[in-house]
Write an enzyme that holds these catalytic residues in place. Structure first.
Site, PDB file in Angstrom:
ATOM      1  N   HIS A  20      39.671  82.762  82.101  1.00 45.68           N
ATOM      2  CA  HIS A  20      38.372  83.352  82.438  1.00 45.68           C
ATOM      3  C   HIS A  20      37.470  83.421  81.201  1.00 45.68           C
ATOM      4  O   HIS A  20      37.774  84.148  80.263  1.00 45.68           O
ATOM      5  CB  HIS A  20      38.639  84.766  83.002  1.00 45.68           C
ATOM      6  CG  HIS A  20      37.426  85.483  83.456  1.00 45.68           C
ATOM      7  ND1 HIS A  20      37.044  86.698  82.924  1.00 45.68           N
ATOM      8  CD2 HIS A  20      36.504  85.191  84.418  1.00 45.68           C
ATOM      9  CE1 HIS A  20      35.959  87.114  83.537  1.00 45.68           C
ATOM     10  NE2 HIS A  20      35.615  86.225  84.436  1.00 45.68           N
ATOM     11  N   HIS A  63      27.412  83.997  79.928  1.00 51.30           N
ATOM     12  CA  HIS A  63      27.621  84.837  81.108  1.00 51.30           C
ATOM     13  C   HIS A  63      26.385  85.653  81.481  1.00 51.30           C
ATOM     14  O   HIS A  63      25.904  85.602  82.611  1.00 51.30           O
ATOM     15  CB  HIS A  63      28.817  85.765  80.892  1.00 51.30           C
ATOM     16  CG  HIS A  63      29.098  86.642  82.073  1.00 51.30           C
ATOM     17  ND1 HIS A  63      28.464  87.852  82.259  1.00 51.30           N
ATOM     18  CD2 HIS A  63      29.884  86.459  83.158  1.00 51.30           C
ATOM     19  CE1 HIS A  63      28.874  88.388  83.391  1.00 51.30           C
ATOM     20  NE2 HIS A  63      29.737  87.570  83.962  1.00 51.30           N
TER      21      HIS A  63
HETATM   22  O1  G3P Z   1      34.389  83.344  88.928  1.00 46.45           O
HETATM   23  C1  G3P Z   1      35.035  84.537  88.801  1.00 46.45           C
HETATM   24  C2  G3P Z   1      34.362  85.466  87.822  1.00 46.45           C
HETATM   25  O2  G3P Z   1      34.061  84.764  86.650  1.00 46.45           O
HETATM   26  C3  G3P Z   1      33.129  86.068  88.410  1.00 46.45           C
HETATM   27  O3  G3P Z   1      32.644  87.125  87.661  1.00 46.45           O
HETATM   28  O4  G3P Z   1      31.114  88.197  86.107  1.00 46.45           O
HETATM   29  O5  G3P Z   1      33.208  87.200  85.255  1.00 46.45           O
HETATM   30  O6  G3P Z   1      31.354  85.733  86.000  1.00 46.45           O
HETATM   31  P1  G3P Z   1      32.051  87.053  86.199  1.00 46.45           P
HETATM   32 MG    MG Z   2      32.338  83.819  85.708  1.00 44.46          MG
END
Ligand code: G3P
Ligand code: MG
Length: 262
Positions: A20, A63
């Site tokens: 992630h 992000h």
């Molecule tokens: O795609 C899953 C996750 O990345 C979504 O939330 O805020 O971490 O981009 P965020």
């Molecule tokens: Mg994400």
């Protein structure tokens, strides 16, 4: 990782482990340093990253809508050209040793990963700056195509119109819808996915119910869950039978999950 990406792991195999924002627990999120760790750690299947547009309409990997949390910049990224964005330090907020990190472009990251891992490109939409329809989607598809990475990418978004646009432009693309509890509560995964042609349903760990899992199974949809950073959470989600696990410490989680694989 030259294999074509499939939304679900082969029968009997562990869920996919997805880094992630890279290995964002050990390096600044969405930087080459975090992606490097994800490429080096054995067994990681996929790297997730977030994309949006700069002032000069280049796709950058970031992000937040704004720069200040993860760089020395300030304000909306959409107000700066890539050249200006490149001036900001994107690593010191995390640790001094990462002070040479910059906010990368998607082009750069595609080149850097170079097929070593599958990629989950999450398209971010900006409620304060409505993009021209299809602009980000088209740019992302062009970059992936130019890098010859079509077979290695999954596209996802909280903005399901963007998911629909990706699929409309490239019917071969594998896409995922990300669940928004406030907007989508009460709607089954299959309903959300089917209307935009998605084959993956993505949600947060606290949002997933056995009923949603059942529905996804019945419609052959894959389920990916974020963000699982403890083995307790991983165990719980594996019991529910998820197909993909997004973690900030994917290098640790992969050792735990895949200890029983071949
Ligand atoms: O795609 C899953 C996750 O990345 C979504 O939330 O805020 O971490 O981009 P965020
Ligand atoms: Mg994400």
């Amino acid at each position: 990782m030259t294999q074509q990406f499939q939304p679900k792991p082969a029968p009997g195999r562990s869920p996919y482990v997805i880094a992630h924002r890279g290995i964002s627990g050990k390096a600044p999120e969405n930087t080459l340093a975090a992606f490097k760790l994800a490429c080096e750690a054995p067994g990681i299947d996929m790297v997730e990253l977030d994309v949006r547009l700069s002032k000069d309409e280049e796709v950058v990997v970031l992000h937040d809508r704004t720069l200040q949390r993860t760089s020395t910049g300030n304000g909306a990224a959409r107000n700066y050209t890539v050249e200006e964005i490149r001036e900001f330090n994107a690593g010191s907020w995390f640790h001094q040793s990462f002070s040479s990190e910059r906010i990368p472009t998607l082009r750069e990251v595609l080149h850097f990963i170079n097929g070593r891992r599958w990629m989950n490109i999450e398209l971010k939409s900006d409620f304060l700056h409505r993009e021209q329809p299809f602009l980000l989607e088209r740019k992302v598809l062009e970059l992936v195509d130019a890098a010859e990475m079509n077979r290695a990418v999954m596209y996802s978004s909280f903005d399901h119109r963007m998911v629909a646009n990706i699929k409309r432009t490239n019917p071969e693309a594998i896409t995922g819808v990300i669940y928004n509890l406030y907007r989508d509560f009460g709607r089954l995964p299959s309903k959300l996915a089917r209307r935009v042609g998605a084959s993956v349903f993505v949600c947060a760990k606290h949002e997933l119910t056995p009923g949603m899992v059942r529905d996804a199974r019945q419609h052959a949809l894959a389920i990916y869950v974020y963000t699982l950073n403890t083995t307790a959470n991983v165990n719980k989600m594996m019991e529910l039978g998820v197909d993909g696990i997004l973690s900030d410490n994917a290098d640790d989680i992969v050792r735990y999950i895949k200890r029983n694989d071949r």
